[in-house]
Design a protein around this motif. Structure first.
Motif, PDB file in Angstrom:
ATOM      1  N   VAL A 249      -2.007  -5.433  -3.533  1.00  0.00           N
ATOM      2  CA  VAL A 249      -1.893  -5.083  -4.955  1.00  0.00           C
ATOM      3  C   VAL A 249      -3.192  -5.432  -5.688  1.00  0.00           C
ATOM      4  O   VAL A 249      -3.714  -4.643  -6.488  1.00  0.00           O
ATOM      5  CB  VAL A 249      -0.688  -5.801  -5.590  1.00  0.00           C
ATOM      6  N   ARG A 250      -3.726  -6.601  -5.394  1.00  0.00           N
ATOM      7  CA  ARG A 250      -4.981  -7.025  -6.021  1.00  0.00           C
ATOM      8  C   ARG A 250      -6.128  -6.089  -5.632  1.00  0.00           C
ATOM      9  O   ARG A 250      -6.955  -5.718  -6.474  1.00  0.00           O
ATOM     10  CB  ARG A 250      -5.304  -8.458  -5.608  1.00  0.00           C
ATOM     11  N   ASP A 251      -6.170  -5.705  -4.350  1.00  0.00           N
ATOM     12  CA  ASP A 251      -7.230  -4.805  -3.893  1.00  0.00           C
ATOM     13  C   ASP A 251      -7.170  -3.455  -4.606  1.00  0.00           C
ATOM     14  O   ASP A 251      -8.188  -2.754  -4.710  1.00  0.00           O
ATOM     15  CB  ASP A 251      -7.135  -4.591  -2.382  1.00  0.00           C
ATOM     16  N   ALA A 252      -5.971  -3.090  -5.080  1.00  0.00           N
ATOM     17  CA  ALA A 252      -5.815  -1.822  -5.805  1.00  0.00           C
ATOM     18  C   ALA A 252      -6.133  -1.977  -7.290  1.00  0.00           C
ATOM     19  O   ALA A 252      -5.990  -1.013  -8.058  1.00  0.00           O
ATOM     20  CB  ALA A 252      -4.400  -1.301  -5.628  1.00  0.00           C
TER      21      ALA A 252
ATOM     22  N   ARG B 214       0.832  -1.208   0.000  1.00  0.00           N
ATOM     23  CA  ARG B 214       0.000   0.000   0.000  1.00  0.00           C
ATOM     24  C   ARG B 214       0.867   1.259   0.000  1.00  0.00           C
ATOM     25  O   ARG B 214       0.558   2.246  -0.681  1.00  0.00           O
ATOM     26  CB  ARG B 214      -0.946  -0.005   1.203  1.00  0.00           C
ATOM     27  N   HIS B 215       1.948   1.227   0.757  1.00  0.00           N
ATOM     28  CA  HIS B 215       2.825   2.397   0.808  1.00  0.00           C
ATOM     29  C   HIS B 215       3.467   2.666  -0.549  1.00  0.00           C
ATOM     30  O   HIS B 215       3.493   3.815  -1.018  1.00  0.00           O
ATOM     31  CB  HIS B 215       3.904   2.203   1.870  1.00  0.00           C
ATOM     32  N   LEU B 216       3.951   1.632  -1.199  1.00  0.00           N
ATOM     33  CA  LEU B 216       4.573   1.824  -2.514  1.00  0.00           C
ATOM     34  C   LEU B 216       3.557   2.344  -3.522  1.00  0.00           C
ATOM     35  O   LEU B 216       3.860   3.244  -4.329  1.00  0.00           O
ATOM     36  CB  LEU B 216       5.187   0.510  -2.999  1.00  0.00           C
ATOM     37  N   LEU B 217       2.352   1.813  -3.491  1.00  0.00           N
ATOM     38  CA  LEU B 217       1.310   2.292  -4.398  1.00  0.00           C
ATOM     39  C   LEU B 217       0.955   3.752  -4.100  1.00  0.00           C
ATOM     40  O   LEU B 217       0.723   4.548  -5.016  1.00  0.00           O
ATOM     41  CB  LEU B 217       0.065   1.407  -4.288  1.00  0.00           C
ATOM     42  N   ASP B 218       0.944   4.105  -2.812  1.00  0.00           N
ATOM     43  CA  ASP B 218       0.621   5.481  -2.428  1.00  0.00           C
ATOM     44  C   ASP B 218       1.670   6.473  -2.929  1.00  0.00           C
ATOM     45  O   ASP B 218       1.373   7.664  -3.091  1.00  0.00           O
ATOM     46  CB  ASP B 218       0.502   5.602  -0.909  1.00  0.00           C
ATOM     47  N   THR B 219       2.893   6.004  -3.151  1.00  0.00           N
ATOM     48  CA  THR B 219       3.944   6.899  -3.642  1.00  0.00           C
ATOM     49  C   THR B 219       3.984   6.955  -5.167  1.00  0.00           C
ATOM     50  O   THR B 219       4.882   7.570  -5.740  1.00  0.00           O
ATOM     51  CB  THR B 219       5.328   6.452  -3.127  1.00  0.00           C
ATOM     52  N   GLY B 220       3.026   6.309  -5.803  1.00  0.00           N
ATOM     53  CA  GLY B 220       2.928   6.380  -7.253  1.00  0.00           C
ATOM     54  C   GLY B 220       3.615   5.268  -8.006  1.00  0.00           C
ATOM     55  O   GLY B 220       3.661   5.286  -9.237  1.00  0.00           O
TER      56      GLY B 220
ATOM     57  N   GLY C 161       7.357 -19.860   6.688  1.00  0.00           N
ATOM     58  CA  GLY C 161       5.996 -19.351   6.734  1.00  0.00           C
ATOM     59  C   GLY C 161       5.934 -17.845   6.685  1.00  0.00           C
ATOM     60  O   GLY C 161       5.020 -17.267   6.080  1.00  0.00           O
ATOM     61  N   CYS C 162       6.905 -17.170   7.301  1.00  0.00           N
ATOM     62  CA  CYS C 162       6.871 -15.706   7.313  1.00  0.00           C
ATOM     63  C   CYS C 162       7.035 -15.148   5.907  1.00  0.00           C
ATOM     64  O   CYS C 162       6.422 -14.135   5.548  1.00  0.00           O
ATOM     65  CB  CYS C 162       7.934 -15.149   8.249  1.00  0.00           C
ATOM     66  N   ALA C 163       7.860 -15.805   5.072  1.00  0.00           N
ATOM     67  CA  ALA C 163       8.053 -15.333   3.697  1.00  0.00           C
ATOM     68  C   ALA C 163       6.763 -15.483   2.906  1.00  0.00           C
ATOM     69  O   ALA C 163       6.371 -14.575   2.152  1.00  0.00           O
ATOM     70  CB  ALA C 163       9.192 -16.101   3.036  1.00  0.00           C
ATOM     71  N   SER C 164       6.085 -16.611   3.074  1.00  0.00           N
ATOM     72  CA  SER C 164       4.812 -16.814   2.381  1.00  0.00           C
ATOM     73  C   SER C 164       3.785 -15.784   2.826  1.00  0.00           C
ATOM     74  O   SER C 164       3.031 -15.230   2.001  1.00  0.00           O
ATOM     75  CB  SER C 164       4.281 -18.227   2.645  1.00  0.00           C
ATOM     76  N   ASP C 165       3.740 -15.499   4.138  1.00  0.00           N
ATOM     77  CA  ASP C 165       2.772 -14.524   4.642  1.00  0.00           C
ATOM     78  C   ASP C 165       3.056 -13.128   4.092  1.00  0.00           C
ATOM     79  O   ASP C 165       2.126 -12.385   3.736  1.00  0.00           O
ATOM     80  CB  ASP C 165       2.804 -14.499   6.166  1.00  0.00           C
ATOM     81  N   ARG C 166       4.326 -12.738   4.040  1.00  0.00           N
ATOM     82  CA  ARG C 166       4.671 -11.409   3.536  1.00  0.00           C
ATOM     83  C   ARG C 166       4.344 -11.289   2.053  1.00  0.00           C
ATOM     84  O   ARG C 166       3.828 -10.269   1.595  1.00  0.00           O
ATOM     85  CB  ARG C 166       6.154 -11.114   3.797  1.00  0.00           C
ATOM     86  N   LEU C 167       4.618 -12.344   1.297  1.00  0.00           N
ATOM     87  CA  LEU C 167       4.288 -12.359  -0.129  1.00  0.00           C
ATOM     88  C   LEU C 167       2.780 -12.278  -0.331  1.00  0.00           C
ATOM     89  O   LEU C 167       2.290 -11.484  -1.145  1.00  0.00           O
ATOM     90  CB  LEU C 167       4.855 -13.612  -0.783  1.00  0.00           C
ATOM     91  N   ASN C 168       2.027 -13.076   0.414  1.00  0.00           N
ATOM     92  CA  ASN C 168       0.572 -13.106   0.240  1.00  0.00           C
ATOM     93  C   ASN C 168      -0.075 -11.791   0.652  1.00  0.00           C
ATOM     94  O   ASN C 168      -1.023 -11.322   0.004  1.00  0.00           O
ATOM     95  CB  ASN C 168      -0.026 -14.265   1.032  1.00  0.00           C
ATOM     96  N   GLY C 169       0.428 -11.182   1.733  1.00  0.00           N
ATOM     97  CA  GLY C 169      -0.117  -9.888   2.135  1.00  0.00           C
ATOM     98  C   GLY C 169       0.146  -8.824   1.087  1.00  0.00           C
ATOM     99  O   GLY C 169      -0.731  -7.998   0.782  1.00  0.00           O
ATOM    100  N   PHE C 170       1.349  -8.825   0.533  1.00  0.00           N
ATOM    101  CA  PHE C 170       1.705  -7.884  -0.525  1.00  0.00           C
ATOM    102  C   PHE C 170       0.797  -8.086  -1.734  1.00  0.00           C
ATOM    103  O   PHE C 170       0.240  -7.135  -2.292  1.00  0.00           O
ATOM    104  CB  PHE C 170       3.172  -8.112  -0.905  1.00  0.00           C
ATOM    105  N   HIS C 171       0.613  -9.342  -2.102  1.00  0.00           N
ATOM    106  CA  HIS C 171      -0.236  -9.681  -3.251  1.00  0.00           C
ATOM    107  C   HIS C 171      -1.675  -9.224  -3.009  1.00  0.00           C
ATOM    108  O   HIS C 171      -2.333  -8.683  -3.912  1.00  0.00           O
ATOM    109  CB  HIS C 171      -0.186 -11.194  -3.482  1.00  0.00           C
ATOM    110  N   ASP C 172      -2.191  -9.435  -1.788  1.00  0.00           N
ATOM    111  CA  ASP C 172      -3.563  -9.036  -1.467  1.00  0.00           C
ATOM    112  C   ASP C 172      -3.779  -7.536  -1.696  1.00  0.00           C
ATOM    113  O   ASP C 172      -4.784  -7.111  -2.285  1.00  0.00           O
ATOM    114  CB  ASP C 172      -3.898  -9.359  -0.008  1.00  0.00           C
TER     115      ASP C 172
END
Length: 358
Positions: free
Chosen positions: A221-224, A188-194, A208-219
């Motif tokens: 981006v998709r929501d945007a 969200r922060h990267l998208l907010d900066t254009g 598991g932490c890597a998968s969670d960070r990837l999935n959260g990032f993906h979520d």
């Protein structure tokens, strides 16, 4: 609860330190058994008052003072907490350790620290400490290979609390970070900066932490309403060298990108180095965000925007959970998830309109 049955004490006054008083010596001088001395030391009410006075007079006369450690062992407690960490050179170990130490020491406990630096040899030495009951409970910053051993320790009755469970969520108390929420906040922060062409250097996919960070990032981006290009996602190993190698590979083979999310700050440092080597300016050409907020993050060039794990707070929370368990308070086996937060620095400065047209 067992009673204290003896230990070496202080030297007899006037002996020049050549002899040391034992509980047997106290018992002989007081004309009682060692068990009676033990019961006096443990303040048991069923000792004759005159006998107790006589024993205490001998203790005072000889200067006998039992060691606190031996008393604890005899009573079945050591008032010591064990802590096992992968190593002391990992950038955020010190912050977690300080949080643990603040809580443990204020409660009057000692801290026995072990590492897994030497692999199997380290774990063998640690196992001996467990067998010797050298500590009352264990705090563990989980090395990846330790999960199967933790269940055995926990089931044997040793109180265990895991710090940074790497997303595995063991079936006993643990303290971890909301990695998915942190990944989403980074996007969200990267998208907010254009930025819209987003690259990612992940941690090892079996974490598991890597998968969670990837999935959260993906979520996020998709929501945007956007999608991630799989060609811009590359796996690293959480070390800075892998971050540099990954970004140089993306620059050589991948499509253009204007932002990078590295799954930890060390890899983000490598990403900065790779971009600098390739002549790309940060943040004018590429924005970079990390994860952890290790002390180094504020001192990179430019200073690194990151997702902060509250490392000291995690150590404090885990120590409080373990001490409560040692005090007889049942602890929930569900993980305690500590929220992350965004720390904005210069590496993701918002693009100006002029920069966006270049």
């Amino acid at each position: 609860m067992g009673e204290y049955l003896g230990s070496t004490g202080l030297a007899i006054p006037g002996s020049g330190g050549r002899m040391r008083v034992t509980i047997a010596e106290v018992a002989r001088r007081a004309r009682v058994s060692k068990t009676t001395v033990s019961r006096v030391l443990n303040n048991k009410a069923d000792v004759d008052a005159a006998t107790a006075v006589r024993v205490r007079e001998v203790i005072a006369a000889t200067g006998y003072i039992p060691s606190a450690g031996a008393v604890g062992l005899a009573r079945g407690v050591t008032r010591t907490v064990g802590m096992l960490v992968p190593g002391l050179t990992w950038p955020w170990t010190g912050e977690v350790l300080q949080g643990v130490a603040d809580v443990v020491e204020s409660a009057g406990y000692g801290l026995l620290l072990s590492t897994t630096n030497r692999g199997a040899d380290s774990l063998d030495g640690f196992s001996r400490k467990v067998s010797a009951k050298a500590f009352d409970g264990l705090l563990l910053v989980e090395p990846p290979e330790a999960v199967r051993h933790l269940r055995v320790l926990h089931d044997s009755g040793l109180p265990v609390v895991v710090i940074d469970d790497r997303g595995r969520r063991p079936a006993f108390p643990s303290v971890g970070t909301d990695n998915r929420q942190g990944g989403a906040a980074a996007a969200r922060h990267l998208l907010d900066t254009g930025r819209t062409r987003l690259a990612m250097v992940t941690g090892p996919r079996d974490f598991g932490c890597a998968s969670d960070r990837l999935n959260g990032f993906h979520d996020a981006v998709r929501d945007a309403g956007l999608t991630l290009d799989p060609r811009l996602i590359i796996e690293g190993d959480f070390m800075s060298e892998s971050g540099e190698a990954a970004i140089l590979q993306l620059l050589e083979t991948g499509p253009e990108f204007d932002a990078v999310f590295a799954h930890n700050d060390l890899m983000a440092v490598g990403v900065l180095a790779g971009l600098r080597k390739a002549g790309r300016a940060v943040p004018a050409d590429v924005a970079v965000i990390g994860f952890d907020d290790i002390p180094l993050a504020a001192h990179t060039q430019p200073p690194l925007t990151t997702i902060r794990q509250p490392l000291r707070e995690m150590g404090e929370a885990a120590a409080r959970r373990l001490l409560a368990r040692l005090g007889g308070v049942p602890q929930p086996e569900e993980p305690l998830i500590v929220p992350t937060s965004l720390v904005v620095r210069e590496s993701t400065a918002k693009r100006t309109a002029a920069a966006g047209r270049e």
